[in-house]
Structure formats: C-alpha cells, structure tokens
Design a protein around this motif. Structure first.
Motif, PDB file in Angstrom:
ATOM      1  N   ALA A  26       0.828  -1.210   0.000  1.00  0.00           N
ATOM      2  CA  ALA A  26       0.000   0.000   0.000  1.00  0.00           C
ATOM      3  C   ALA A  26       0.860   1.257   0.000  1.00  0.00           C
ATOM      4  O   ALA A  26       0.603   2.213  -0.743  1.00  0.00           O
ATOM      5  N   PHE A  27       1.908   1.263   0.820  1.00  0.00           N
ATOM      6  CA  PHE A  27       2.757   2.453   0.871  1.00  0.00           C
ATOM      7  C   PHE A  27       3.667   2.547  -0.351  1.00  0.00           C
ATOM      8  O   PHE A  27       4.029   3.652  -0.763  1.00  0.00           O
ATOM      9  N   ALA A  28       4.040   1.420  -0.944  1.00  0.00           N
ATOM     10  CA  ALA A  28       4.780   1.463  -2.205  1.00  0.00           C
ATOM     11  C   ALA A  28       3.899   2.048  -3.307  1.00  0.00           C
ATOM     12  O   ALA A  28       4.362   2.842  -4.145  1.00  0.00           O
ATOM     13  N   TRP A  29       2.615   1.674  -3.311  1.00  0.00           N
ATOM     14  CA  TRP A  29       1.661   2.237  -4.275  1.00  0.00           C
ATOM     15  C   TRP A  29       1.508   3.741  -4.059  1.00  0.00           C
ATOM     16  O   TRP A  29       1.511   4.521  -5.014  1.00  0.00           O
ATOM     17  N   ALA A  30       1.411   4.148  -2.768  1.00  0.00           N
ATOM     18  CA  ALA A  30       1.287   5.576  -2.470  1.00  0.00           C
ATOM     19  C   ALA A  30       2.538   6.333  -2.910  1.00  0.00           C
ATOM     20  O   ALA A  30       2.447   7.461  -3.418  1.00  0.00           O
ATOM     21  N   THR A  31       3.697   5.700  -2.755  1.00  0.00           N
ATOM     22  CA  THR A  31       4.945   6.324  -3.203  1.00  0.00           C
ATOM     23  C   THR A  31       4.952   6.496  -4.717  1.00  0.00           C
ATOM     24  O   THR A  31       5.349   7.546  -5.238  1.00  0.00           O
ATOM     25  N   ALA A  32       4.502   5.473  -5.428  1.00  0.00           N
ATOM     26  CA  ALA A  32       4.453   5.551  -6.890  1.00  0.00           C
ATOM     27  C   ALA A  32       3.486   6.627  -7.361  1.00  0.00           C
ATOM     28  O   ALA A  32       3.730   7.293  -8.375  1.00  0.00           O
ATOM     29  N   ARG A  33       2.395   6.799  -6.631  1.00  0.00           N
ATOM     30  CA  ARG A  33       1.424   7.848  -6.976  1.00  0.00           C
ATOM     31  C   ARG A  33       1.999   9.237  -6.701  1.00  0.00           C
ATOM     32  O   ARG A  33       1.786  10.167  -7.478  1.00  0.00           O
ATOM     33  N   ARG A  34       2.711   9.353  -5.592  1.00  0.00           N
ATOM     34  CA  ARG A  34       3.246  10.660  -5.195  1.00  0.00           C
ATOM     35  C   ARG A  34       4.462  11.042  -6.027  1.00  0.00           C
ATOM     36  O   ARG A  34       4.643  12.202  -6.394  1.00  0.00           O
ATOM     37  N   MET A  35       5.339  10.056  -6.294  1.00  0.00           N
ATOM     38  CA  MET A  35       6.572  10.308  -7.038  1.00  0.00           C
ATOM     39  C   MET A  35       6.765   9.215  -8.079  1.00  0.00           C
ATOM     40  O   MET A  35       7.486   8.240  -7.833  1.00  0.00           O
ATOM     41  N   PRO A  36       6.090   9.293  -9.203  1.00  0.00           N
ATOM     42  CA  PRO A  36       6.167   8.229 -10.213  1.00  0.00           C
ATOM     43  C   PRO A  36       7.606   7.914 -10.611  1.00  0.00           C
ATOM     44  O   PRO A  36       8.416   8.806 -10.847  1.00  0.00           O
ATOM     45  N   GLY A  37       7.910   6.629 -10.632  1.00  0.00           N
ATOM     46  CA  GLY A  37       9.226   6.195 -11.070  1.00  0.00           C
ATOM     47  C   GLY A  37      10.324   6.262 -10.038  1.00  0.00           C
ATOM     48  O   GLY A  37      11.477   5.939 -10.341  1.00  0.00           O
ATOM     49  N   VAL A  38       9.998   6.647  -8.802  1.00  0.00           N
ATOM     50  CA  VAL A  38      11.055   6.854  -7.809  1.00  0.00           C
ATOM     51  C   VAL A  38      11.761   5.550  -7.445  1.00  0.00           C
ATOM     52  O   VAL A  38      12.946   5.552  -7.101  1.00  0.00           O
ATOM     53  N   TYR A  39      11.043   4.408  -7.539  1.00  0.00           N
ATOM     54  CA  TYR A  39      11.669   3.122  -7.253  1.00  0.00           C
ATOM     55  C   TYR A  39      12.091   2.384  -8.521  1.00  0.00           C
ATOM     56  O   TYR A  39      12.492   1.219  -8.458  1.00  0.00           O
ATOM     57  N   ALA A  40      12.036   3.041  -9.662  1.00  0.00           N
ATOM     58  CA  ALA A  40      12.247   2.357 -10.947  1.00  0.00           C
ATOM     59  C   ALA A  40      13.619   1.702 -11.039  1.00  0.00           C
ATOM     60  O   ALA A  40      13.767   0.627 -11.620  1.00  0.00           O
ATOM     61  N   ARG A  41      14.636   2.341 -10.465  1.00  0.00           N
ATOM     62  CA  ARG A  41      15.999   1.800 -10.542  1.00  0.00           C
ATOM     63  C   ARG A  41      16.316   0.858  -9.387  1.00  0.00           C
ATOM     64  O   ARG A  41      17.467   0.427  -9.241  1.00  0.00           O
ATOM     65  N   GLN A  42      15.326   0.533  -8.576  1.00  0.00           N
ATOM     66  CA  GLN A  42      15.565  -0.292  -7.399  1.00  0.00           C
ATOM     67  C   GLN A  42      14.809  -1.619  -7.452  1.00  0.00           C
ATOM     68  O   GLN A  42      14.568  -2.234  -6.422  1.00  0.00           O
ATOM     69  N   HIS A 123      23.479  -7.491  10.124  1.00  0.00           N
ATOM     70  CA  HIS A 123      22.783  -6.228   9.872  1.00  0.00           C
ATOM     71  C   HIS A 123      23.076  -5.632   8.504  1.00  0.00           C
ATOM     72  O   HIS A 123      22.317  -4.794   8.017  1.00  0.00           O
ATOM     73  N   ALA A 124      24.166  -6.087   7.874  1.00  0.00           N
ATOM     74  CA  ALA A 124      24.483  -5.585   6.531  1.00  0.00           C
ATOM     75  C   ALA A 124      23.367  -5.880   5.540  1.00  0.00           C
ATOM     76  O   ALA A 124      23.191  -5.137   4.565  1.00  0.00           O
ATOM     77  N   VAL A 125      22.598  -6.929   5.771  1.00  0.00           N
ATOM     78  CA  VAL A 125      21.465  -7.244   4.885  1.00  0.00           C
ATOM     79  C   VAL A 125      20.479  -6.084   4.862  1.00  0.00           C
ATOM     80  O   VAL A 125      20.018  -5.667   3.787  1.00  0.00           O
ATOM     81  N   HIS A 126      20.165  -5.558   6.026  1.00  0.00           N
ATOM     82  CA  HIS A 126      19.202  -4.453   6.081  1.00  0.00           C
ATOM     83  C   HIS A 126      19.784  -3.196   5.432  1.00  0.00           C
ATOM     84  O   HIS A 126      19.083  -2.487   4.702  1.00  0.00           O
ATOM     85  N   HIS A 127      21.056  -2.915   5.685  1.00  0.00           N
ATOM     86  CA  HIS A 127      21.658  -1.704   5.139  1.00  0.00           C
ATOM     87  C   HIS A 127      22.047  -1.838   3.674  1.00  0.00           C
ATOM     88  O   HIS A 127      22.508  -0.865   3.074  1.00  0.00           O
ATOM     89  N   ALA A 128      21.839  -3.016   3.099  1.00  0.00           N
ATOM     90  CA  ALA A 128      22.043  -3.155   1.655  1.00  0.00           C
ATOM     91  C   ALA A 128      20.970  -2.408   0.874  1.00  0.00           C
ATOM     92  O   ALA A 128      21.118  -2.205  -0.338  1.00  0.00           O
ATOM     93  N   SER A 129      19.914  -2.004   1.543  1.00  0.00           N
ATOM     94  CA  SER A 129      18.866  -1.188   0.910  1.00  0.00           C
ATOM     95  C   SER A 129      19.331   0.264   0.904  1.00  0.00           C
ATOM     96  O   SER A 129      19.261   0.957   1.916  1.00  0.00           O
ATOM     97  N   ARG A 130      19.820   0.715  -0.247  1.00  0.00           N
ATOM     98  CA  ARG A 130      20.374   2.064  -0.366  1.00  0.00           C
ATOM     99  C   ARG A 130      19.760   2.777  -1.564  1.00  0.00           C
ATOM    100  O   ARG A 130      20.149   2.483  -2.704  1.00  0.00           O
ATOM    101  N   PRO A 131      18.848   3.703  -1.334  1.00  0.00           N
ATOM    102  CA  PRO A 131      18.161   3.979  -0.083  1.00  0.00           C
ATOM    103  C   PRO A 131      17.069   2.946   0.156  1.00  0.00           C
ATOM    104  O   PRO A 131      16.670   2.227  -0.768  1.00  0.00           O
ATOM    105  N   PRO A 132      16.572   2.848   1.382  1.00  0.00           N
ATOM    106  CA  PRO A 132      15.503   1.878   1.653  1.00  0.00           C
ATOM    107  C   PRO A 132      14.220   2.255   0.937  1.00  0.00           C
ATOM    108  O   PRO A 132      13.994   3.419   0.585  1.00  0.00           O
ATOM    109  N   THR A 133      13.370   1.257   0.738  1.00  0.00           N
ATOM    110  CA  THR A 133      12.056   1.480   0.138  1.00  0.00           C
ATOM    111  C   THR A 133      10.977   1.004   1.109  1.00  0.00           C
ATOM    112  O   THR A 133      11.274   0.466   2.174  1.00  0.00           O
ATOM    113  N   ALA A 134       9.741   1.149   0.711  1.00  0.00           N
ATOM    114  CA  ALA A 134       8.625   0.710   1.554  1.00  0.00           C
ATOM    115  C   ALA A 134       8.634  -0.793   1.791  1.00  0.00           C
ATOM    116  O   ALA A 134       7.954  -1.291   2.692  1.00  0.00           O
ATOM    117  N   TRP A 135       9.412  -1.536   0.987  1.00  0.00           N
ATOM    118  CA  TRP A 135       9.485  -2.991   1.134  1.00  0.00           C
ATOM    119  C   TRP A 135      10.580  -3.420   2.104  1.00  0.00           C
ATOM    120  O   TRP A 135      10.740  -4.618   2.360  1.00  0.00           O
TER     121      TRP A 135
END
Length: 250
Positions: A26-42, A123-135
């Motif tokens: 739901a929040f990934a969808w809201a992100t796509a609506r607010r900023m289209p393409g922001v997660y496109a490279r991730q 903990h490196a697994v979590h910080h591999a998200s650069r930058p983190p996303t809603a997922w």
C-alpha cells in the motif's frame, strides 16, 4: 500436540507475511502515486527486500504461533479478552508500556548490531537497501529477525494486555516500520520539525541512520538516542528534492 502448534505457527507466519505484503504494498503504491518512477531503478533491490522480509515472516511466525497456541489452549500468557478483567485505564497504559519496552529493546539490540562483526554477519542485509524502500521494513538477516521476533511474544508473559490493545501495538509497529523506510516523509513539516518530531521517530529521523549508520538507532521514540548521545537530528532525502519535509537540518 505437535500438529496443532505447527498449524498455529504456519497460520501466524501467513498472517505476518500477508500483513507485510499488504502494508508495504500500500505504501509502495502511495509512493508511486506521489513520485512516479522513484523506485524504478531499485527493482532488484526490492526483490531482495521482499525475499528477506518473507523469510523474516517465518522467523517471526515461530514464537508468535507457539505463544498464540499457548494462550488459547494453556493460558500461558497475560493476554486477556474481557475488558473488565483490568481497569479500563490500563488499556491505553498497556499499549504505552509495550511500545516503551519494545523501543528500549530495539535501541540496544540495533546498536549492538552495528558492532563490526555483527554488522557483517547480519545487519548488513538491512543496510544493503540504499536507499531503503517501503518494502525494506522487515528485510533482515535471520539472526537479526530473531532478535525482533522474540520481544512481543516475551512481553505478553510479563505485561497484561487486552487482545485488541495488542492488535494496536502490532499495527503501530507495522506502519511505523514501513513509513520510516519508504524514502519520503508522510508527516507534515510542522510535526516533524515541531514538538512531535522531537519525541517521535519519523522517516526523516531514520533516513539519517541509513545515511550515517552510527546514529539514530531508535524505533518509536528519540529519547534513548538523546540520552545516549546518538541522536544526530533529521536526515535529507537525496534522490528527489520533492521527497517529504526533511531539510537536512541536524
């Protein structure tokens, strides 16, 4: 006995997994609506986040399922279903007690996870998200997931809580876990930079942790960071100047 417990574990794992997919989705969808393409490279990163998160759901589901079975069939816990069992004033206080205890546990285990050896192992697994996303909210190595999986099941043995109040705690935990990672600020600037933001952790505060690493370790509240000298203020969302209200002021 083993089969009913196994079924309870499977049921809780499915509930946690579906809850993660629904809220993060739901929040990934809201992100796509607010900023289209922001997660496109991730997209590859998001795939990894979903993989680790679903694995974490299984780890969270194990103690949750055992405790749920024990509560229903053996009365193991202090979870209660009748509001009259405790004074009504205890209902909101129990929610606060759970959040404060969880926040303290998270701060110190999270800070421990930043020790070099534990960081490399887990903990490196979590910080591999650069930058983190809603997922990314549950994107943990299994060892780190285990530290998060035990705290709420342990608390129900020592702190009385109504079953619906426990649902409120889990809802707050889920929503804040997702919104603090999604790469933009959901709260208005006047809250983030005002009195509310001085105490409550939002995406702007947690963004600083993902960029600077050795600061801003809290989950819900800022007072442990302030008390221990690890609060470095708000972060800035670098990828898109439209992202939220954080302006990078320390």
């Amino acid at each position: 006995m083993a089969l009913p417990i196994l079924l309870a574990v499977v049921a809780m794992t499915l509930i946690i997994a579906v809850r993660y997919l629904a809220v993060s989705g739901a929040f990934a969808w809201a992100t796509a609506r607010r900023m289209p393409g922001v997660y496109a490279r991730q997209r590859r990163q998001i795939g990894r986040e979903i993989y680790w998160s679903l694995l974490s759901a299984g780890i969270y589901g194990l103690p949750a399922g055992v405790v749920a079975w024990g509560w229903q069939h053996r009365g193991w816990t202090l979870i209660y279903a009748r509001l009259g069992d405790y004074p009504l004033a205890w209902y909101p206080l129990s929610i606060v007690a759970f959040l404060l205890a969880h926040d303290a546990w998270f701060y110190w285990t999270h800070r421990l996870m930043h020790r070099p050896a534990l960081f490399r192992i887990a903990h490196a697994v979590h910080h591999a998200s650069r930058p983190p996303t809603a997922w990314a909210a549950m994107s943990f190595h299994p060892w780190e997931a285990l530290t998060g999986a035990v705290v709420i099941p342990a608390l129900v043995f020592v702190v009385p809580i109504h079953i619906s109040a426990l649902g409120v705690v889990l809802a707050i935990m889920t929503v804040m876990g997702v919104t603090n990672h999604m790469g933009w600020e959901i709260f208005p600037r006047r809250f983030v930079e005002g009195r509310g933001g001085r105490f409550v952790i939002t995406a702007s505060h947690h963004q600083r942790h993902h960029s600077d690493y050795r600061c801003n370790y809290g989950l819900y509240f800022r007072f442990w960071d302030r008390l221990c000298g690890t609060d470095r203020g708000l972060g800035v969302f670098h990828d898109d100047p439209r992202r939220g209200s954080a302006d990078g002021k320390p």
